[in-house]
Design a protein around this motif. Structure first.
Motif, short mmCIF file in Angstrom:
data_model
loop_
_atom_site.label_atom_id
_atom_site.label_comp_id
_atom_site.label_asym_id
_atom_site.label_seq_id
_atom_site.Cartn_x
_atom_site.Cartn_y
_atom_site.Cartn_z
N ASP A 132 0.94 -1.07 -0.11
CA ASP A 132 -0.01 -0.13 0.03
C ASP A 132 0.86 1.27 0.02
N LYS A 133 2.22 1.11 0.19
CA LYS A 133 2.96 2.22 0.02
C LYS A 133 3.57 2.60 -1.43
N MET A 134 3.87 3.78 -1.55
CA MET A 134 4.49 4.53 -2.97
C MET A 134 5.78 4.72 -2.57
N PRO A 135 6.91 4.53 -3.40
CA PRO A 135 6.71 4.01 -4.83
C PRO A 135 6.60 2.33 -4.72
N ARG A 136 5.66 2.09 -5.80
CA ARG A 136 5.39 0.87 -5.82
C ARG A 136 6.35 -0.34 -6.01
N LEU A 137 6.32 -1.24 -5.39
CA LEU A 137 7.51 -2.33 -5.24
C LEU A 137 8.79 -1.80 -4.36
N LEU A 138 8.56 -0.53 -3.91
CA LEU A 138 9.78 -0.20 -2.96
C LEU A 138 9.63 0.28 -1.93
N GLY A 139 8.28 0.67 -1.43
CA GLY A 139 7.99 1.11 -0.13
C GLY A 139 7.83 -0.08 0.75
N VAL A 140 8.55 0.14 1.91
CA VAL A 140 8.58 -0.94 3.15
C VAL A 140 7.54 -0.70 4.41
N ASP A 141 7.46 -1.55 5.29
CA ASP A 141 6.91 -1.33 6.47
C ASP A 141 7.94 -0.56 7.40
N MET A 193 14.52 9.77 1.52
CA MET A 193 14.12 8.67 1.28
C MET A 193 15.12 7.98 0.11
N PHE A 194 15.87 6.93 0.27
CA PHE A 194 16.40 6.13 -0.91
C PHE A 194 16.04 4.75 -0.88
N TYR A 195 16.23 4.36 -2.16
CA TYR A 195 15.50 3.04 -2.36
C TYR A 195 16.64 2.14 -3.28
N GLY A 196 16.71 0.96 -2.87
CA GLY A 196 17.41 -0.01 -3.74
C GLY A 196 16.66 -1.28 -3.63
N GLN A 197 17.22 -2.17 -4.19
CA GLN A 197 16.57 -3.65 -4.30
C GLN A 197 17.76 -5.02 -4.30
N CYS A 198 17.13 -5.93 -3.76
CA CYS A 198 18.22 -6.96 -3.95
C CYS A 198 18.44 -7.31 -5.32
N SER A 199 19.79 -7.36 -5.69
CA SER A 199 20.28 -7.61 -6.95
C SER A 199 21.00 -9.04 -7.32
N GLU A 200 20.56 -10.05 -6.65
CA GLU A 200 21.07 -11.25 -6.92
C GLU A 200 19.64 -12.01 -6.86
N LEU A 201 19.64 -12.78 -8.06
CA LEU A 201 18.35 -13.61 -8.36
C LEU A 201 18.13 -14.80 -7.08
N CYS A 202 17.29 -14.49 -6.25
CA CYS A 202 17.48 -15.34 -5.09
C CYS A 202 16.22 -16.22 -4.89
N GLY A 203 15.36 -16.37 -5.96
CA GLY A 203 14.01 -17.15 -5.81
C GLY A 203 12.73 -16.42 -6.33
N LYS A 204 11.73 -17.05 -6.10
CA LYS A 204 10.42 -16.42 -6.81
C LYS A 204 10.09 -14.91 -6.44
N ASP A 205 10.32 -14.64 -5.32
CA ASP A 205 9.91 -13.29 -4.87
C ASP A 205 11.08 -12.39 -4.86
N HIS A 206 12.10 -12.39 -5.81
CA HIS A 206 13.25 -11.56 -5.73
C HIS A 206 12.71 -10.34 -6.25
N ALA A 207 11.84 -10.26 -6.96
CA ALA A 207 11.33 -8.88 -7.35
C ALA A 207 10.62 -8.17 -6.24
N PHE A 208 10.41 -8.74 -5.27
CA PHE A 208 9.46 -8.13 -4.33
C PHE A 208 10.30 -7.93 -2.89
N MET A 209 11.49 -7.65 -2.95
CA MET A 209 12.60 -7.54 -1.80
C MET A 209 13.20 -6.14 -1.92
N PRO A 210 12.63 -5.12 -1.57
CA PRO A 210 13.35 -3.56 -2.00
C PRO A 210 13.83 -3.36 -0.54
N ILE A 211 14.65 -2.43 -0.76
CA ILE A 211 15.67 -1.59 0.24
C ILE A 211 15.14 -0.21 0.52
N ALA A 212 14.82 0.08 1.55
CA ALA A 212 14.24 1.47 1.87
C ALA A 212 15.36 2.04 2.89
#
Length: 248
Positions: A132-141, A193-212
């Protein structure tokens, strides 16, 4: 700032001295390779136009030219030296970790990050994708929070498979490997706020592993630490989570 932009062609705006040097080195190489490419193209055009069979029916029988042979050996060497000096300087800056003001341990898990602050009360918390947080796929709890203009040492490891902690605006990218503790560092010179992501293919939810990462003032960081000690004291980091379904 601190996140991808539509149709972005350049690197993200730098938020650390290391990233500023990375951007400079990138631009320097871009200019250099462009000049070399145009020079080689010009030589090819000259050869095609001046030395084709129609324009030059009687070809030269010259087999050696000392000046040209010295030039095409010496000039590339000088170019490589000109690239190597700033390259080695940048690598040294990235790998030589200065005395840290703060240490944060980032543990990659399938598929989220856990952060620990061993210098500030040894609390730990999970940071999961917040659909529910923006930016999409980058916001974390729960964001990783650090103070501005402080040297932050980041220790990374993996709890299950290999992950990679990558923050483009900070100029850092380092693997998080199970059974191994890697280190890198950054010094954020801007709040926000600065955003990143996991950059090593680590499984089926790799695309949903952001860094904030939220960069704040010293006072705000001290207040956050006190609140985090209470918030996460009775809520230790969990050992598993899957956020792919929620993200989708």
């Amino acid at each position: 700032m601190g996140q991808p932009a539509p149709w972005e062609m350049r690197l993200q705006e730098a938020a650390t001295p290391v990233m500023e040097n990375i951007v400079w080195f990138h631009n320097f190489l871009l200019v250099l390779i462009t000049v070399i490419t145009l020079f080689v193209l010009a030589l090819l055009v000259i050869v095609v136009v001046k030395f084709n069979a129609k324009a030059n029916p009687v070809p030269s029988k010259t087999t050696h030219n000392t000046l040209i042979e010295v030039a095409w050996t010496l000039i590339p060497v000088l170019i490589l030296v000109g690239i190597a000096v700033p390259s080695f300087r940048l690598l040294f800056e990235e790998l030589d970790i200065p005395k840290a003001d703060l240490t944060v341990k980032a543990t990659g898990k399938q598929w989220y990050w856990s952060y620990a602050y061993p210098d500030n009360g040894k609390f730990e918390f999970d940071s999961l994708l917040a659909p529910d947080k923006m930016p999409r796929l980058l916001g974390v709890d729960n964001e990783m929070v650090v103070p501005v203009n402080k040297i932050v040492r980041v220790q990374t490891t993996g709890a299950d498979v290999i992950h990679s902690f990558a923050m483009p605006a900070f100029g850092i990218k380092i693997d998080a490997i199970p059974g191994r503790l890697n280190e890198t560092w950054f010094k954020a010179t801007k709040t926000g706020m600065f955003y990143g992501q996991c950059s090593e293919l680590c499984g089926k939810d790799h695309a949903f592993m952001p860094i904030a990462v939220r960069v704040v003032s010293d006072q705000e960081f001290s207040e956050w630490v006190e609140a985090a000690k209470k918030k996460f004291a009775s809520n230790p980091a969990t050992s598993f989570a899957s956020v792919g379904a929620a993200a989708q």
